[in-house]
Enzyme design. Structure first.
Site, PDB file in Angstrom:
ATOM      1  N   LYS A 245       5.953   0.803   7.611  1.00 58.57           N
ATOM      2  CA  LYS A 245       5.620   2.039   6.903  1.00 58.57           C
ATOM      3  C   LYS A 245       6.882   2.896   6.822  1.00 58.57           C
ATOM      4  O   LYS A 245       7.460   3.258   7.855  1.00 58.57           O
ATOM      5  CB  LYS A 245       4.508   2.790   7.624  1.00 58.57           C
ATOM      6  CG  LYS A 245       4.200   4.152   7.016  1.00 58.57           C
ATOM      7  CD  LYS A 245       2.908   4.734   7.563  1.00 58.57           C
ATOM      8  CE  LYS A 245       1.715   4.088   6.948  1.00 58.57           C
ATOM      9  NZ  LYS A 245       0.458   4.799   7.240  1.00 58.57           N
TER      10      LYS A 245
ATOM     11  N   ASP B  23      -6.419  12.778  11.737  1.00 64.03           N
ATOM     12  CA  ASP B  23      -6.588  12.422  10.326  1.00 64.03           C
ATOM     13  C   ASP B  23      -7.503  11.205  10.183  1.00 64.03           C
ATOM     14  O   ASP B  23      -7.183  10.253   9.485  1.00 64.03           O
ATOM     15  CB  ASP B  23      -5.227  12.152   9.680  1.00 64.03           C
ATOM     16  CG  ASP B  23      -5.316  12.091   8.153  1.00 64.03           C
ATOM     17  OD1 ASP B  23      -6.273  12.655   7.590  1.00 64.03           O
ATOM     18  OD2 ASP B  23      -4.426  11.484   7.532  1.00 64.03           O
TER      19      ASP B  23
ATOM     20  N   GLY C 110       0.435   5.898   0.187  1.00 66.99           N
ATOM     21  CA  GLY C 110      -0.400   7.089   0.301  1.00 66.99           C
ATOM     22  C   GLY C 110       0.444   8.327   0.117  1.00 66.99           C
ATOM     23  O   GLY C 110       1.570   8.268  -0.392  1.00 66.99           O
TER      24      GLY C 110
ATOM     25  N   GLY D 205       0.828  -1.206   0.000  1.00 67.87           N
ATOM     26  CA  GLY D 205       0.000   0.000   0.000  1.00 67.87           C
ATOM     27  C   GLY D 205       0.853   1.242   0.000  1.00 67.87           C
ATOM     28  O   GLY D 205       2.039   1.218   0.334  1.00 67.87           O
TER      29      GLY D 205
END
Length: 563
Positions: free
Chosen positions: A41, A141, A21, A19
């Site tokens: 991440k 967020d 972003g 993934g």
């Protein structure tokens, strides 16, 4: 040609990309030390070039790692290579729990979400926020892209603490939006660049609930700035008017969550959850009740003003309408008359209200606002705006973050006179203790050091080592000089004082002696003349059986020398 997989910090293997972003890329990984699957991440290199961001990121990641809740994706570790090597340009990283499921963003994109599922998803988000807010961590967020639904249907919220580090590094709404993602879930205070607290998360959750019920966000525009403006000034249409299948009973919940003024929203996630649960089982409100709530939260009769403005814009811009008479169309005339009547009625109401207003000096009473978990500086400013003075009293708190208000005196909701002093009890944070250096100590000394530091001894595991005396501490589960909560359990690994002796019967005396010497044992060759000699001499028996034996032990190696 195959390439070796990247290994971070000597223990985290980076596997395939799963993934990405605006801030980072997420990889499947493997913890080589603990032998478990993880998610890694890795922050965007451009974002990581800001040294002040690196510092904020590290502190926020540490705060997030202290949270452990079933509805929150667990943060196991976070690192910044530049802390050990200032010349390193490697970006910071986060090691997280690997969750197998589907992003809520993808679920919404696949089509309408049943009301029962929408309520369950939002309840899971609020459960996570209730825990994090009591721990003093504001997410900042909340959006479908940060919510995962596991294969078993459990809701998991991720990226706690990261948004704060990002938003603190961004000077404008547009810049913050570019980094974090869409502005569709911003609270009005975020859009205006003001300080935010836990109620900003409740607003964003309200936007998520709106999208689940209607299939779209309450505010949309051609640019993030246009959307941010709508968050600040526009009135949302109740979900049931957008989607007829959305229960009208949920309209008041959504409208209150989307209130522009943080003080008009739910005071915390627990109240939001309770209201959501009551709405599911309660009766639907009337249109009059919805209108009264909308007027309370967003101003008197905003829908009529919007509809009038929309009608006038359509009449002035519609080029498809054809004139069928020399004068103005009848519909236009009646529209003008109706508009004029509304304006005259509004002026008359204003004049009557002014004339009926008492001539006495207005009341000087003020209502103490709810400032729980609000930053002390913001709380002082809020009180100053109400012409109230403030006094700070510092207290420790395990639930409220350092610098935030624990409670007020008088309590929220109490009326006081203008100029009164409100005492703000501000948290100094949770009490912490420093872990002492335990490696190299005896077990007894380490136990005493833990007790003096206010920590608890956990499990003690023994491991063979030829160079250490029995019960010498080899490693501890908590690093020395780190700050942890009082009564934290510390597990120790200590030397057993033994080594493992192999069976050397049948070995040559020289090979057996060397093997024992390497283990820190003392070989003692013993000649026996009553048995036939071998060439070379081999061991036919040992004085100590194979297995764990004390270090520095002597072992007789018997061999034959007879004819």
């Amino acid at each position: 040609m195959s390439t070796e997989p990247q290994v971070i910090a000597g223990r985290y293997r980076v596997d395939e990309l799963i993934g990405h972003g605006g801030m980072a890329k997420v990889y499947r990984g493997y913890d080589l030390t603990l032998g478990r699957e993880i998610a890694i991440k890795i922050l965007d290199p451009e974002l990581a070039r800001d040294t002040s961001f690196r510092t904020r990121f590290r502190l926020e990641a540490q705060a997030a790692s202290r949270m452990s809740h079933p509805s929150i994706v667990r943060v196991y570790d976070a690192g910044d290579p530049s802390t050990s090597d200032p010349a390193s340009d490697e970006p910071p990283y986060i090691v997280m729990e690997l969750v197998k499921g589907t992003l809520l963003k993808k679920i919404i994109a696949e089509g309408p979400v049943p009301v029962a599922d929408a309520v369950r998803y939002v309840d899971g988000i609020l459960e996570a926020l209730d825990y994090s807010h009591r721990a003093g961590v504001v997410h900042r967020d909340i959006k479908p892209g940060n919510v995962m639904v596991t294969d078993k249907g459990q809701v998991k919220v991720m990226d706690f603490g990261i948004a704060r580090a990002v938003s603190d590094s961004s000077s404008t709404v547009a810049e913050t939006t570019q980094i974090i993602g869409t502005a569709a879930y911003f609270s009005p205070e975020q859009a205006k660049g003001e300080p935010v607290d836990a109620r900003a998360d409740l607003y964003s959750t309200g936007v998520v609930l709106y999208e689940l019920l209607t299939g779209r966000q309450p505010f949309r525009g051609e640019s993030p700035v246009a959307v941010a403006y709508q968050h600040v000034s526009e009135t949302p249409i109740p979900p049931s008017e957008v989607n007829e299948e959305s229960p009208a009973a949920l309209d008041p919940i959504v409208l209150r969550a989307l209130a522009k003024d943080p003080y008009q929203r739910f005071p915390d996630a627990a109240h939001f959850r309770a209201a959501l649960d009551s709405a599911v089982t309660g009766a639907a409100p009337t249109r009059k009740q919805i209108g009264a709530l909308t007027s309370e939260l967003y101003g008197p009769n905003p829908r009529q003003a919007q509809e009038t403005a929309r009608s006038l814009r359509q009449l002035s811009s519609d080029t498809t309408m054809t004139r069928t008479q020399s004068g103005p169309p009848v519909a236009w005339i009646w529209a003008g008359v109706a508009l004029l009547a509304v304006l005259l009625a509004s002026v008359l109401f204003w004049v009557v209200t002014i004339s009926m207003r008492p001539s006495e000096v207005p009341s000087t009473s003020r209502v103490v606002p709810d400032l729980t978990n609000v930053a002390s500086e913001r709380a002082q400013d809020d009180l100053a705006k109400l012409d109230l003075s403030s006094k700070i009293v510092i207290e420790s708190s395990p639930d409220i973050a350092e610098g935030n208000v624990i409670r007020t005196d008088p309590e929220s909701g109490v009326s006081v006179e203008q100029g009164s002093t409100v005492t703000l009890y501000v948290s100094s944070g949770e009490e912490t203790v420093v872990v002492p250096k335990l490696e190299g100590m005896s077990l007894a000394a380490a136990t005493e050091a833990l007790e003096k530091a206010g920590l608890q001894l956990g499990t003690v595991t023994q491991r063979n080592d030829k160079g250490l005396a029995a019960n010498t501490v080899m490693t501890a589960s908590e690093k020395a000089d780190t700050e942890v909560a009082p009564n934290t359990v510390v597990n120790l690994e200590v030397a057993s004082g033994k080594v493992t002796l192999s069976d050397v019967v049948g070995w040559s005396v020289d090979s057996a002696s060397k093997a024992l010497t390497d283990l820190g044992l003392t070989p003692v060759p013993i000649e026996e003349s009553d048995c036939p000699a071998t060439d070379p001499a081999t061991v036919h028996s040992m004085s100590v059986a194979p297995g764990d034996v004390p270090i520095n032990s002597s072992v007789e190696l018997r061999y034959c020398t007879g004819s």
